[in-house]
Scaffold this motif. Structure first.
Motif, PDB file in Angstrom:
ATOM      1  N   ILE A 488     -45.116  11.246 -53.908  1.00 32.43           N
ATOM      2  CA  ILE A 488     -44.667  12.069 -52.777  1.00 32.43           C
ATOM      3  C   ILE A 488     -43.144  12.000 -52.651  1.00 32.43           C
ATOM      4  CG2 ILE A 488     -44.723  12.296 -50.263  1.00 32.43           C
ATOM      5  CD1 ILE A 488     -47.649  11.488 -50.341  1.00 32.43           C
ATOM      6  N   LYS A 489     -42.579  10.801 -52.814  1.00 31.52           N
ATOM      7  CA  LYS A 489     -41.122  10.681 -52.774  1.00 31.52           C
ATOM      8  C   LYS A 489     -40.485  11.448 -53.938  1.00 31.52           C
ATOM      9  CE  LYS A 489     -37.348   7.439 -53.433  1.00 31.52           C
ATOM     10  NZ  LYS A 489     -36.976   6.051 -53.777  1.00 31.52           N
ATOM     11  N   THR A 490     -41.099  11.356 -55.127  1.00 31.16           N
ATOM     12  CA  THR A 490     -40.560  12.077 -56.286  1.00 31.16           C
ATOM     13  C   THR A 490     -40.547  13.577 -56.042  1.00 31.16           C
ATOM     14  OG1 THR A 490     -41.296  10.327 -57.791  1.00 31.16           O
ATOM     15  CG2 THR A 490     -40.873  12.494 -58.754  1.00 31.16           C
ATOM     16  N   LYS A 491     -41.608  14.093 -55.439  1.00 34.70           N
ATOM     17  CA  LYS A 491     -41.666  15.521 -55.129  1.00 34.70           C
ATOM     18  C   LYS A 491     -40.565  15.900 -54.129  1.00 34.70           C
ATOM     19  CE  LYS A 491     -43.895  18.427 -56.118  1.00 34.70           C
ATOM     20  NZ  LYS A 491     -43.639  19.557 -57.032  1.00 34.70           N
ATOM     21  N   ASN A 520     -47.341  12.695 -46.521  1.00 34.50           N
ATOM     22  CA  ASN A 520     -46.294  12.480 -45.517  1.00 34.50           C
ATOM     23  C   ASN A 520     -46.044  13.798 -44.815  1.00 34.50           C
ATOM     24  OD1 ASN A 520     -45.454  10.145 -47.466  1.00 34.50           O
ATOM     25  ND2 ASN A 520     -44.141   9.826 -45.688  1.00 34.50           N
ATOM     26  N   HIS A 521     -45.897  13.743 -43.502  1.00 31.65           N
ATOM     27  CA  HIS A 521     -45.413  14.911 -42.778  1.00 31.65           C
ATOM     28  C   HIS A 521     -43.892  14.820 -42.668  1.00 31.65           C
ATOM     29  CE1 HIS A 521     -49.311  16.357 -41.973  1.00 31.65           C
ATOM     30  NE2 HIS A 521     -49.616  15.545 -40.969  1.00 31.65           N
ATOM     31  N   PHE A 522     -43.255  15.967 -42.630  1.00 26.43           N
ATOM     32  CA  PHE A 522     -41.802  16.084 -42.526  1.00 26.43           C
ATOM     33  C   PHE A 522     -41.461  16.977 -41.343  1.00 26.43           C
ATOM     34  CE2 PHE A 522     -42.853  14.908 -46.769  1.00 26.43           C
ATOM     35  CZ  PHE A 522     -41.830  14.098 -47.214  1.00 26.43           C
ATOM     36  N   GLN A 523     -40.173  17.080 -41.053  1.00 28.84           N
ATOM     37  CA  GLN A 523     -39.761  17.897 -39.929  1.00 28.84           C
ATOM     38  C   GLN A 523     -40.225  19.342 -40.058  1.00 28.84           C
ATOM     39  OE1 GLN A 523     -35.520  16.613 -40.224  1.00 28.84           O
ATOM     40  NE2 GLN A 523     -35.631  16.441 -37.979  1.00 28.84           N
ATOM     41  N   ARG A 524     -40.269  19.860 -41.299  1.00 27.88           N
ATOM     42  CA  ARG A 524     -40.608  21.270 -41.474  1.00 27.88           C
ATOM     43  C   ARG A 524     -41.707  21.480 -42.504  1.00 27.88           C
ATOM     44  NH1 ARG A 524     -34.625  24.207 -41.290  1.00 27.88           N
ATOM     45  NH2 ARG A 524     -34.031  23.402 -39.222  1.00 27.88           N
ATOM     46  N   GLY A 525     -42.561  20.479 -42.667  1.00 28.62           N
ATOM     47  CA  GLY A 525     -43.632  20.661 -43.619  1.00 28.62           C
ATOM     48  C   GLY A 525     -44.315  19.356 -43.962  1.00 28.62           C
ATOM     49  N   SER A 526     -45.029  19.371 -45.099  1.00 31.87           N
ATOM     50  CA  SER A 526     -45.768  18.198 -45.543  1.00 31.87           C
ATOM     51  C   SER A 526     -45.787  18.170 -47.058  1.00 31.87           C
ATOM     52  CB  SER A 526     -47.216  18.226 -45.030  1.00 31.87           C
ATOM     53  OG  SER A 526     -47.270  18.294 -43.625  1.00 31.87           O
ATOM     54  N   ILE A 527     -46.032  16.985 -47.595  1.00 31.58           N
ATOM     55  CA  ILE A 527     -46.371  16.852 -49.007  1.00 31.58           C
ATOM     56  C   ILE A 527     -47.712  16.141 -49.070  1.00 31.58           C
ATOM     57  CG2 ILE A 527     -45.784  15.824 -51.227  1.00 31.58           C
ATOM     58  CD1 ILE A 527     -42.852  16.058 -50.505  1.00 31.58           C
ATOM     59  N   TYR A 528     -48.662  16.784 -49.788  1.00 34.08           N
ATOM     60  CA  TYR A 528     -49.989  16.214 -49.984  1.00 34.08           C
ATOM     61  C   TYR A 528     -50.177  15.881 -51.462  1.00 34.08           C
ATOM     62  CZ  TYR A 528     -51.894  16.881 -45.327  1.00 34.08           C
ATOM     63  OH  TYR A 528     -52.161  16.770 -43.994  1.00 34.08           O
ATOM     64  N   TRP A 529     -50.836  14.747 -51.686  1.00 35.72           N
ATOM     65  CA  TRP A 529     -51.076  14.283 -53.054  1.00 35.72           C
ATOM     66  C   TRP A 529     -52.553  14.009 -53.252  1.00 35.72           C
ATOM     67  CZ3 TRP A 529     -53.551   9.909 -54.624  1.00 35.72           C
ATOM     68  CH2 TRP A 529     -53.502   9.598 -55.992  1.00 35.72           C
ATOM     69  N   THR A 530     -53.074  14.411 -54.408  1.00 34.76           N
ATOM     70  CA  THR A 530     -54.413  14.017 -54.853  1.00 34.76           C
ATOM     71  C   THR A 530     -54.338  13.650 -56.319  1.00 34.76           C
ATOM     72  OG1 THR A 530     -55.056  16.248 -55.539  1.00 34.76           O
ATOM     73  CG2 THR A 530     -55.543  15.624 -53.255  1.00 34.76           C
TER      74      THR A 530
END
Length: 646
Positions: A488-491, A520-530
């Protein structure tokens, strides 16, 4: 010629008051029960005169006692002595009492008092006092008689030959401290534990009273001092930070953590920046024992080595005045790092023979400290400017950390330096350190910091990078501090870090409710991992539509692409496990999936005659339908998916 006693500042509250407070937390199993000492205050007007025109007053209380002190009104006596009768009927030696010299913070009191003296188990007390060559009137004096009680923990076996960096110390629970005395006094006065910014020097004291106590008496003496200081003098706690008996036992004194700069009440005007070490006994005519001096040296060596102080150096302290201080408030005084109480106060403490041992204590402390300047945290601290640098003085002593590392806390507790051989020494503090600690600190998955705390390029946030899990913690005033790691951090980094469309993280990494993914949620979005699709970014109106449909538990499942722009430049989309969401400024965001999505794809997606979807898929009679800018697609089991123009 005895030095003149100077009135100490104490808080004037009723004598012998035991505040009613809530119970303290339960001690560990096997800890001796807390003991509540009994204090009795008896005016000398209740005593009978003996010889030479009532120069000596004798008290015979109803209950036995083992410690005694005297309080007075008006100017302090020039001479004040007590004599106690033991349980066998024999009178002991006369013991000279000195004025208390401790409190230099808080409310001023109206009465003055002596230090408490250990007299052993006794049944009667004699008092004599003079002022300007004249007997002090009995109406001006009050005897304070203390029974420290007994405990199963009394008589703790001495620890001889301790050579560990932190010597064995008898905890407050082990010597029977009744913490309700302290917490009740705190509640009554509206205060709590107070800390100096750092410790710069050690003040060596003695207590008072007989020197022929037993090892079993030592804890009783400490309990008596605690009761007298906390209740009679209303200091709320023991004035000294530690107390050391003649058997080499070290007792934890003032509450708050011996690895921290707890502000004591041991040397009026000079409590700030100092640690008070008091030897049990009187050392005017008797020298401290070798075991006592060794234990004092071990404690001071531990405190100074891990607090980065030169035992043979000097320190400049500013007098806070008050008490029996030798120096008016505001006076700057240069002192040895290890000095005697008499160096700053109008007192004989730590006694002539105790004071003569200070050079030997400094020498032994130097030996015990060894090569303390080789510490990599110490070297980092000095490179940053030591006390005058950004870290300030040591707040919590250097200590071992996970996997052979080291840590020290500075800046009144707000910053720490953590070191490991692999990462070096780095600064971490504030909310970032709090979040890191919540996730296991250096022993957790983030491991040691591999960067200092830094400012982000946009000037809004702060961050630390860590050695474990490709992890970081980012902070802003608006979002707080949150960890981000792994894929998620790499993305997030590939999208431009905090300058990406997502901006800063607003949550730590979490697991999804179905147990499959991470996000992780962010101020203006999210990153989802599977595991199947990796880390994918989703934000804006497309993310809102996905959330409306139930996130990953909705009909779309997990995202399997980042948000992309459409070839015609009008729209944006994300693909998901079971469908897609498309958006344009004029149509909004709409979900499309299954056979209807397949048909739209066959026709050319948004470049087909249908254009962009203008509705989510919805149920119609016998089937499903999605509307588009220029038509619609209807699916039925009998016909499959069929596209129509408007």
């Amino acid at each position: 010629m005895r030095p003149r006693l100077i009135t100490a500042a104490v808080i004037a509250l009723p004598l012998g008051l035991v505040p009613v407070v809530s119970a303290a937390s339960a001690p560990p199993p096997g800890t001796p029960a807390a003991v509540k000492p009994v204090i009795e205050s008896v005016p000398l007007t209740a005593a009978r005169g003996l010889t030479r025109a009532a120069e000596v007053r004798e008290l015979t209380p109803e209950e036995p006692f083992a410690m005694a002190a005297v309080r007075w009104a008006g100017p302090a006596p020039d001479m004040l002595e007590i004599q106690a009768r033991d349980t066998g009927g024999s009178w002991g030696e006369w013991i000279e009492l000195e004025a208390v010299d401790g409190l230099d913070k808080g409310q001023r009191g109206r009465s003055a008092a002596s230090e408490p003296a250990w007299v052993g188990d006794s049944t009667a007390l004699r008092v004599r006092a003079e002022r300007d060559g004249t007997t002090v009137p009995a109406r001006s004096l009050t005897a304070v008689l203390i029974d420290p009680g007994t405990s199963s923990g009394d008589g703790i076996a001495p620890k001889a030959g301790v050579t560990t960096p932190r010597p064995t110390i008898v905890s407050r629970a082990a010597w029977g401290a009744d913490e309700s005395i302290r917490t009740g006094c705190f509640q009554q006065q509206g205060i709590g534990v107070e800390y100096s910014p750092t410790v710069k020097a050690a003040t060596i004291h003695h207590t008072a009273g007989e020197n022929d106590y037993t090892a079993a008496d030592s804890a009783r003496i400490v309990r008596g001092i605690y009761a007298y200081h906390a209740q009679t003098l209303q200091w709320c706690d023991v004035g000294y930070n530690v107390l050391v008996d003649k058997y080499g036992q070290i007792f934890e004194g003032r509450f708050g953590g011996l690895d921290r700069p707890v502000w004591g009440a041991h040397a009026g005007g000079f409590n700030k920046f100092t640690v008070g070490v008091s030897m049990l006994g009187t050392f005017t005519d008797v020298a401290p024992s070798s075991a006592q001096l060794e234990a004092v040296s071990q404690f001071v060596a531990w405190k100074l080595a891990r607090g980065y102080r030169d035992p043979n150096g000097t320190v400049t302290l500013t007098s806070g005045g008050g008490g029996t201080s030798k120096y008016p408030e505001g006076t700057e005084v240069t002192l040895p790092t290890i000095y005697g109480h008499r160096d700053v106060g109008a007192t004989e403490c730590p006694g002539e023979l105790g004071y003569q041992q200070l050079p030997s204590i400094r020498q032994r402390v130097t030996e015990l400290m060894g090569e303390w300047t080789t510490s990599p945290v110490y070297q980092r601290w000095t490179a940053d400017g030591a006390d005058s640098g950004g870290l300030g003085g040591v707040f919590r002593l250097e200590q071992g950390a996970a996997n052979g590392g080291l840590s020290t806390t500075f800046a009144s507790g707000t910053k720490s330096v953590y070191w490991s051989e692999a990462t070096g020494a780095h600064v971490i503090g504030g909310a970032i350190r709090d979040t890191w600690t919540r996730h296991g600190a250096e022993g957790g998955y983030l491991g040691y910091p591999k960067s200092d705390e830094r400012g982000t390029p946009d000037g809004v946030g702060r961050y630390n990078h860590f050695a474990g899990s490709n992890g970081s913690i980012y902070w802003t005033n608006g979002t707080g501090a949150h960890e981000i790691r792994g894929a998620i951090k790499t993305k997030w980094a590939s999208l431009g870090w905090e300058r990406s469309p997502l901006r800063y993280p607003t949550t730590d990494e979490r697991g999804t409710p179905d147990g499959t993914g991470r996000y992780n949620h962010f101020q203006r979005g999210s990153i989802y991992w599977t595991p199947s699709y990796g880390a994918r970014a989703i934000y804006g109106a497309i993310r809102a539509k996905w959330a409306q449909l139930g996130w990953e538990r909705g009909p779309l499942g997990y995202p399997k692409s980042d948000e992309h722009g459409t070839p015609d430049g009008r729209g944006r989309y994300n693909h998901f496990q079971h469908g897609s969401v498309y958006w344009t400024g004029s149509t909004g965001a709409h979900a499309i999936y299954g056979a209807i999505k397949t048909k739209w794809g066959q026709l050319g997606w948004e470049r087909s005659f249908l254009g962009y979807p203008t509705s989510d898929e919805f149920a119609v009679s016998g089937g499903r339908r999605s509307n588009f800018e220029h038509g619609y697609i209807v699916w039925k089991p009998s016909t499959g998916a069929v596209a129509r123009r408007y």
